[in-house]
Scaffold this motif. Structure first.
Motif, PDB file in Angstrom:
ATOM      1  N   ILE A  31      -8.090   2.285  -1.427  1.00  0.00           N
ATOM      2  CA  ILE A  31      -7.228   1.176  -0.994  1.00  0.00           C
ATOM      3  C   ILE A  31      -6.860   0.310  -2.190  1.00  0.00           C
ATOM      4  N   ASP A  32      -5.543   0.210  -2.419  1.00  0.00           N
ATOM      5  CA  ASP A  32      -5.011  -0.613  -3.508  1.00  0.00           C
ATOM      6  C   ASP A  32      -4.558  -1.940  -2.882  1.00  0.00           C
ATOM      7  N   THR A  33      -5.384  -2.976  -3.006  1.00  0.00           N
ATOM      8  CA  THR A  33      -5.067  -4.229  -2.311  1.00  0.00           C
ATOM      9  C   THR A  33      -3.934  -5.011  -2.986  1.00  0.00           C
ATOM     10  N   GLY A  34      -3.705  -4.740  -4.275  1.00  0.00           N
ATOM     11  CA  GLY A  34      -2.601  -5.423  -4.964  1.00  0.00           C
ATOM     12  C   GLY A  34      -1.276  -5.151  -4.264  1.00  0.00           C
ATOM     13  N   ALA A  35      -1.162  -3.939  -3.686  1.00  0.00           N
ATOM     14  CA  ALA A  35       0.078  -3.563  -3.000  1.00  0.00           C
ATOM     15  C   ALA A  35       0.373  -4.501  -1.840  1.00  0.00           C
ATOM     16  N   LEU A  36      -0.676  -5.037  -1.222  1.00  0.00           N
ATOM     17  CA  LEU A  36      -0.480  -5.954  -0.086  1.00  0.00           C
ATOM     18  C   LEU A  36       0.144  -7.266  -0.567  1.00  0.00           C
ATOM     19  N   TYR A  37      -0.374  -7.778  -1.684  1.00  0.00           N
ATOM     20  CA  TYR A  37       0.192  -9.017  -2.247  1.00  0.00           C
ATOM     21  C   TYR A  37       1.622  -8.777  -2.732  1.00  0.00           C
ATOM     22  N   ARG A  38       1.837  -7.584  -3.279  1.00  0.00           N
ATOM     23  CA  ARG A  38       3.187  -7.245  -3.727  1.00  0.00           C
ATOM     24  C   ARG A  38       4.157  -7.209  -2.541  1.00  0.00           C
ATOM     25  N   ALA A  39       3.698  -6.690  -1.408  1.00  0.00           N
ATOM     26  CA  ALA A  39       4.567  -6.618  -0.223  1.00  0.00           C
ATOM     27  C   ALA A  39       4.906  -8.013   0.287  1.00  0.00           C
TER      28      ALA A  39
END
Ligand code: DC
Length: 226
Positions: A31-39
């Motif tokens: 799970i790449d959580t940075g992608a959530l902040y990017r979204a």
């Protein structure tokens, strides 16, 4: 119970590449959580909301849905209101917007349960900035993965050039330094090594060596359970 591995560290330390490969070899979900902040950052850009406009961001959060899914190769995809935005969130601009928007408490709260829920039912390697300190403080293994700003900028530069982007090394280095500062100086959930995290410095270690190092730490810390 699931086994949870938290990998935190600054931008460009190789967290995602290393974690993805280690997860594959160990049969864990990555799970790449940075992608959530990017979204969330992308949603703000699209809505014309500046990350520093706290109230407008709060309001925006009531209108958006961010979800994680997996494609048939088992790779993570991020959905913003049902749209796959996994590719759109990978630009340098999206990186800066994500860094700024991640400092807003309501954004962090908005994404917290989503991250915790996935780790409840799956063996995960989760990478981010606050996984070992906030999201999964009881993680079985915590690793703080880092490298010098120059080494990290060099890697990011090569990655973006390979994707055909027209970028300058100096700009990437300056972005790395700015993001390090933002990520480690924000009031809420700043980037910092958890007291019980193992430090892994990959400045002088190549990709394969870094993956092996991470797997070795995981195996040692889980006493052979993995
Ligand atoms: O890992 P990344 O570069 O894709 O992350 C983008 C931004 O999101 C980063 O600058 C900081 C923020 N972030 C965060 O605050 N907490 C996380 N767990 C992951 C990322």
């Amino acid at each position: 119970m699931s086994i949870r591995i938290a990998i935190d560290g600054p931008a460009g330390a190789g967290k995602s590449t290393i974690s993805r490969s280690a997860a594959k070899r160990l049969g864990f979900i990555y799970i790449d959580t940075g992608a959530l902040y990017r979204a969330v950052g992308l949603a703000a850009t699209r809505a014309g909301v500046e990350p520093k406009e706290g109230e407008a961001v709060d309001k925006l959060l009531t209108t958006i849905k961010v979800e994680l899914a997996f494609n048939d190769k088992g790779e993570q995809i991020v959905l913003l209101n049902g749209e796959d935005v996994s590719g759109l969130i990978r630009t340098p601009e999206a990186s800066m917007t994500a860094s700024a928007i991640s400092a807003i408490p309501s954004v962090r709260a908005f994404l917290l349960d989503l991250q915790r829920d996935i780790a409840k039912t799956n063996n995960v390697i989760m990478d981010g900035r606050d996984i070992g300190t906030v999201v999964l403080p009881d993680a079985e293994v915590k690793i703080f993965l880092t490298a010098t700003p120059e080494a990290r900028a060099e890697r990011r530069y090569k990655e973006l050039v390979e994707k055909g982007m027209d970028v300058k090394y100096e700009d990437i280095l300056s972005d790395v330094i700015t993001r390090d500062y933002n990520d480690s100086h924000r009031e809420i959930a700043p980037l910092k090594q958890a007291d019980d995290a193992v430090l892994a410095d990959t400045t002088e270690v190549d990709l394969e060596g870094s993956i092996e190092l991470i797997i070795k730490i995981i195996k040692e810390k889980t006493n052979g359970a993995v």
